[in-house]
Design a protein around this motif. Structure first.
Motif, PDB file in Angstrom:
ATOM      1  N   UNK A   1      -4.077   7.439   1.393  1.00 32.77           N
ATOM      2  CA  UNK A   1      -4.073   8.831   0.931  1.00 32.77           C
ATOM      3  C   UNK A   1      -4.367   8.875  -0.575  1.00 32.77           C
ATOM      4  N   UNK A   2      -3.684   7.986  -1.274  1.00 33.30           N
ATOM      5  CA  UNK A   2      -3.858   7.938  -2.720  1.00 33.30           C
ATOM      6  C   UNK A   2      -5.301   7.572  -3.094  1.00 33.30           C
ATOM      7  N   UNK A   3      -5.838   6.531  -2.441  1.00 34.12           N
ATOM      8  CA  UNK A   3      -7.183   6.058  -2.804  1.00 34.12           C
ATOM      9  C   UNK A   3      -8.261   7.071  -2.436  1.00 34.12           C
ATOM     10  N   UNK A   4      -8.082   7.768  -1.313  1.00 29.99           N
ATOM     11  CA  UNK A   4      -9.079   8.769  -0.915  1.00 29.99           C
ATOM     12  C   UNK A   4      -9.227   9.847  -1.989  1.00 29.99           C
ATOM     13  N   UNK A   5      -8.089  10.282  -2.504  1.00 29.08           N
ATOM     14  CA  UNK A   5      -8.098  11.331  -3.533  1.00 29.08           C
ATOM     15  C   UNK A   5      -8.779  10.819  -4.812  1.00 29.08           C
TER      16      UNK A   5
ATOM     17  N   UNK B   1     -12.482   0.665  -2.657  1.00 27.48           N
ATOM     18  CA  UNK B   1     -12.657  -0.001  -1.360  1.00 27.48           C
ATOM     19  C   UNK B   1     -12.590   0.994  -0.198  1.00 27.48           C
ATOM     20  N   UNK B   2     -13.295   0.676   0.887  1.00 29.15           N
ATOM     21  CA  UNK B   2     -13.223   1.617   2.010  1.00 29.15           C
ATOM     22  C   UNK B   2     -11.884   1.497   2.725  1.00 29.15           C
TER      23      UNK B   2
ATOM     24  N   UNK C   1      -8.770  -1.390   3.460  1.00 29.00           N
ATOM     25  CA  UNK C   1      -7.472  -1.351   2.765  1.00 29.00           C
ATOM     26  C   UNK C   1      -6.346  -1.502   3.793  1.00 29.00           C
ATOM     27  N   UNK C   2      -6.442  -0.744   4.869  1.00 27.73           N
ATOM     28  CA  UNK C   2      -5.395  -0.770   5.897  1.00 27.73           C
ATOM     29  C   UNK C   2      -5.311  -2.176   6.503  1.00 27.73           C
ATOM     30  N   UNK C   3      -6.477  -2.761   6.791  1.00 26.37           N
ATOM     31  CA  UNK C   3      -6.509  -4.108   7.354  1.00 26.37           C
ATOM     32  C   UNK C   3      -5.796  -5.109   6.429  1.00 26.37           C
ATOM     33  N   UNK C   4      -6.118  -5.036   5.155  1.00 29.77           N
ATOM     34  CA  UNK C   4      -5.542  -6.013   4.210  1.00 29.77           C
ATOM     35  C   UNK C   4      -4.033  -5.853   4.081  1.00 29.77           C
ATOM     36  N   UNK C   5      -3.558  -4.615   4.024  1.00 29.75           N
ATOM     37  CA  UNK C   5      -2.108  -4.402   3.906  1.00 29.75           C
ATOM     38  C   UNK C   5      -1.414  -4.899   5.186  1.00 29.75           C
ATOM     39  N   UNK C   6      -2.015  -4.594   6.312  1.00 31.73           N
ATOM     40  CA  UNK C   6      -1.360  -4.998   7.565  1.00 31.73           C
ATOM     41  C   UNK C   6      -1.327  -6.513   7.737  1.00 31.73           C
ATOM     42  N   UNK C   7      -2.218  -7.199   7.071  1.00 33.11           N
ATOM     43  CA  UNK C   7      -2.250  -8.663   7.201  1.00 33.11           C
ATOM     44  C   UNK C   7      -1.632  -9.405   6.028  1.00 33.11           C
ATOM     45  N   UNK C   8      -0.992  -8.684   5.125  1.00 33.79           N
ATOM     46  CA  UNK C   8      -0.491  -9.407   3.950  1.00 33.79           C
ATOM     47  C   UNK C   8       0.765 -10.205   4.294  1.00 33.79           C
TER      48      UNK C   8
ATOM     49  N   UNK D   1     -10.917   8.356  -5.062  1.00 33.65           N
ATOM     50  CA  UNK D   1     -12.337   8.078  -4.825  1.00 33.65           C
ATOM     51  C   UNK D   1     -13.163   9.363  -4.839  1.00 33.65           C
ATOM     52  N   UNK D   2     -12.573  10.437  -4.341  1.00 36.16           N
ATOM     53  CA  UNK D   2     -13.284  11.715  -4.330  1.00 36.16           C
ATOM     54  C   UNK D   2     -13.556  12.160  -5.776  1.00 36.16           C
TER      55      UNK D   2
END
Ligand code: TRP
Length: 335
Positions: A287-291, A215-216, A220-227, A293-294
Motif C-alpha cells: 500500500x505504501x509503495x503504490x502511493x 519495485x513491482x 515485493x510480496x514474494x520477497x517478504x513472504x520468503x524472508x 510510486x504513483x
C-alpha cells in the motif's frame, strides 16, 4: 534565501542505483518533516556514486530518478535546496583541502572502506572509495551544517567529519561549524531479508535480500513472504536484535511505514503466526509503495520541472558554499 534563523541540516543519497526501502526508512522518511524545523539542503551525491560506477546504467537517468523520488518523499523545492553534488564544484575543491588534513590511518579504519574494497585487495580498489569519507566531510562542512540525519552505518563517517573539522579549526582558526548527527532509534538500519545479520544494500548480489522503492508489488510480496524469520516455538513476535533479527527487521519496516510504535505493534500482533505477520507486513508495504510510486511517476514524467529544480538548487548551493570556501582559502593563507 538562507535566512539563518533555522539550524542548517544537510543530507544526501548516492544515485548509484535504485533506492531501497532501507534508504527510505533510514534517511528519506524524515526529510519532509525536517523542512519545517531546519534550513534543509538535500544533495544528490553523484560524485560519491562514481566510486561504484556501473557503466550499464546512465547516471543522468539515475540522478533524475533520485530527484523524482526525493519529491515523492515530500521534499519541497520551495522550502529546501535540492541540488546535484557535481554541479557545485566547491565540493571537489574543499575535498582536496580536507584530504590534506586527513590521515591515511583514520581513513583505513573506516568500516565501509574495509567492506567495499575489492575483495580484500587494496591494490585494485579505487582511491575514490578510500577518499569517500573526506568528500562526505566536504559536503557537510561547506554549508556550516548543524545537523546531519544519518543511518547507523554512516555514523562513523560523521564522526570523522567532526574530527577533520576540529583539526582544521585548531590549525587554521574557527572556520567550520561542528555538525551533530540525528540518528533515529528505530529503522535507521534495515537489514537484508535473507541474511538479517547484514545491512540491506542495493548492490547485494542476491536481489531477494532487497526491496526497491520502485519495485513491482507482486515481487515485493514474494520477497517478504520468503524472508528469514526464526524457529522459536511457539512463534512469538517481539523486537530483539540479538535473538530475533528477522522478526525485528520486519517490525522495524512495519513501524516505519505505518508510524506505529514497535511496542504497540508487539501488542497488536501478539499470538499470530509468522505467516500472518508476513502477510500484514507485505500488505502494508504494498500500500505504501503504490502511493509512493504513483507520486514518483507524476514527477518523473516532468523532466523540464526536474531540470529547473536542480538548476535553481545549484545556484543557491554555489553561493552558500563559496562563502565557506573563501573563509577556508583565507584561513590557510592562499592568495
Ligand atoms: N554516504 C552517504 C550514503 O551512502 C551519502 C552521502 C554523501 C551523505 N554525502 C553525504 C550523507 C553527506 C550525509 C551527509 O548514504
Amino acid at each position: 534565501m538562507f535566512i539563518n534563523s533555522k539550524p542548517i541540516l544537510f543530507s544526501a543519497v548516492q544515485p548509484s542505483g535504485e533506492l531501497t526501502i532501507g534508504n527510505y526508512i533510514g534517511t528519506m522518511r524524515h526529510w519532509s518533516n525536517m523542512q519545517n524545523t531546519y534550513e534543509c539542503l538535500y544533495c544528490i551525491a553523484d560524485l560519491h556514486a562514481l566510486t561504484a560506477i556501473n557503466k550499464k546504467k546512465k547516471i543522468k537517468n539515475v540522478i533524475l530518478d533520485t530527484l523524482a523520488l526525493y519529491l515523492a518523499c515530500g521534499v519541497d523545492p520551495n522550502k529546501s535546496t535540492i541540488f546535484v553534488q557535481s554541479h557545485v564544484c566547491q565540493h571537489s575543491q574543499l575535498n582536496w583541502i580536507l584530504s590534506c588534513c586527513s590521515r591515511f590511518g583514520e581513513l583505513s579504519r573506516m568500516t565501509q572502506f574495509k567492506l567495499k574494497k575489492v575483495q580484500n585487495c587494496i591494490e585494485n580498489s579505487n582511491i575514490g572509495l578510500f577518499n569517500y569519507p573526506v568528500l562526505m566531510a566536504s559536503d557537510i562542512l561547506l554549508y556550516q551544517t548543524n545537523f546531519v540525519p544519518v543511518g547507523k552505518d554512516q555514523k562513523q563517517h560523521l564522526e570523522l567529519t567532526c574530527k577533520i573539522a576540529n583539526r582544521f579549526n585548531f590549525l587554521h582558526g574557527n572556520v567550520f561549524t561542528i555538525p551533530k548527527p540525528i540518528i533515529s532509534e528505530n529503522g535507521s538500519k534495515i537489514m537484508s531479508l535473507l541474511d538479517p545479520t547484514k545491512k540491506m544494500s542495493k548492490s547485494d548480489v542476491n536481489q531477494n535480500n532487497v526491496i526497491f522503492l520502485l519495485e513491482n508489488i507482486s515481487s515485493v510480496v514474494f520477497k517478504i513472504k520468503n524472508c528469514i524469520t526464526d524457529s522459536e516455538h511457539p512463534p512469538k513476535i517481539y523486537h530483539n536484535t540479538n535473538k530475533k533479527l528477522g522478526i525485528s527487521n520486519l517490525l522495524e519496516i512495519l513501524s516505519a511505514i505505518t508510524n506505529k510504535e514497535i511496542n504497540f505493534l508487539e501488542q497488536e500482533l501478539h499470538g499470530i503466526l509468522y505467516s500472518e505477520f508476513k502477510s500484514i507486513v507485505a500488505e502494508a508495504l504494498s500500500k505504501f509503495l503504490l502511493k509512493l510510486q504513483k507520486s514518483y511517476i507524476h514527477y518523473r514524467n516532468n523532466e523540464f520541472f526536474l531540470q529547473e529544480i536542480i538548476e535553481i538548487g545549484a545556484v543557491r548551493a554555489r553561493l552558500k558554499s563559496q562563502e565557506t570556501l573563501n573563509k577556508v582559502f583565507s584561513a590557510i593563507g592562499m592568495v
